[in-house]
Design an enzyme around this catalytic site. Structure first.
Site, mmCIF file in Angstrom:
data_model
loop_
_atom_site.group_PDB
_atom_site.id
_atom_site.type_symbol
_atom_site.label_atom_id
_atom_site.label_comp_id
_atom_site.label_asym_id
_atom_site.label_seq_id
_atom_site.Cartn_x
_atom_site.Cartn_y
_atom_site.Cartn_z
ATOM 1 C CD GLU A 40 -2.410 1.058 2.901
ATOM 2 O OE1 GLU A 40 -3.500 1.619 3.058
ATOM 3 O OE2 GLU A 40 -1.837 0.428 3.817
ATOM 4 C CE LYS A 106 -7.195 0.675 3.955
ATOM 5 N NZ LYS A 106 -6.086 1.440 4.591
ATOM 6 C CB CYS A 142 -3.637 -1.837 4.868
ATOM 7 S SG CYS A 142 -2.595 -1.563 6.336
#
Length: 263
Positions: A40, A106, A142
């Site tokens: 990321e 995300k 993440c």
């Protein structure tokens, strides 16, 4: 399938990070990898103003990554930032090469441990998968790792491998949580989980932001039964791993949690 985890330490300068990506992809290709996974925020590290560096997935930075992927005949997955209509940015995981070029925005934003990602980042809403050599790969980023349903839904869409970029926040117990969560999501989805994080900037002799999640290293590959089969240390490095894809079917037959779900 041979996959490379390219654990780097991003800087605030996208062109510098593109050079690091280029070098790591060349190293992965030389080792025969067909997929290279980066962290990321590969484009620019957290703790940097994100709006000024954000570009669309057909912009110069992502197009340069696409050219690198094409040069080496592989899929490259790397975190970047793309503009959001509301003035924030999307935290986007770019997947390019092997005839594909797309971004996963995300979904779950890191509003935890005193950090508020949602102040500058807008949430995505759609799952994303890519295909390499007839293998379906899911994408995650993440903080997504704390939400099991994302990984089981990727498995429902045919994913047998999930590629995840991360820039994990440091702190007491955070490495333990990282390893536990990566293993748990692999087991939940009975899929391979390939989780590549930012290297620890302190180990890489880089600036450490006092509040932003800038990485701890320990990129990890977990098997469909939740075992850690390969892992890096804290510093920058490239790890090349061969995934036993038939193991997914064997594990799903032995542990049919996907088929046994009632909710």
């Amino acid at each position: 399938m041979r996959i490379a985890l390219c654990q780097i330490t991003s800087t605030a300068v996208p062109s510098d990070n593109l050079s690091r990506l280029r070098d790591a992809v060349a190293r992965a290709a030389a080792d025969g990898a067909s997929v290279a996974v980066f962290p990321e925020a590969t484009m620019a590290c957290f703790g940097t103003p994100l709006a000024p560096v954000a570009e669309p997935v057909d912009g110069p930075w992502a197009s340069a990554v696409a050219s690198i992927a094409e040069e080496h005949g592989m899929l490259v997955v790397a975190g970047m930032f793309t503009p959001s209509p509301d003035g924030r940015v999307f935290n986007t995981l770019l997947a390019t090469g092997a005839g594909q070029h797309l971004g996963y925005d995300k979904i779950h934003l890191f509003d935890a441990f005193g950090f508020a990602e949602s102040k500058t980042v807008a949430p995505g809403s759609e799952l994303a998968i890519v295909t390499v050599d007839d293998v379906t790969l899911g994408l995650a980023t993440c903080y997504d790792v704390r939400f099991p349903e994302l990984f089981t839904r990727l498995a429902d869409r045919g994913a047998t491998v999930v590629l995840m970029g991360a820039s994990w926040g440091a702190g007491p117990g955070k490495r333990d949580q990282w390893e536990l969560l990566v293993r748990a999501r692999a087991l939940d989805s009975t899929s391979w989980l390939v989780a590549c994080g930012q290297a620890d900037p302190a180990v890489a002799d880089a600036d450490v932001h006092p509040k932003a999640p800038t990485g701890i290293g320990y990129s990890t590959v977990a098997s469909p039964s939740g075992e850690i089969v390969a892992q890096l240390g804290a510093g920058p490095d490239v790890l090349v791993v061969d995934l036993d894809l038939p193991l997914v079917d064997k594990t799903r037959e032995a542990i049919p949690v996907l088929a046994n779900r009632r909710l």
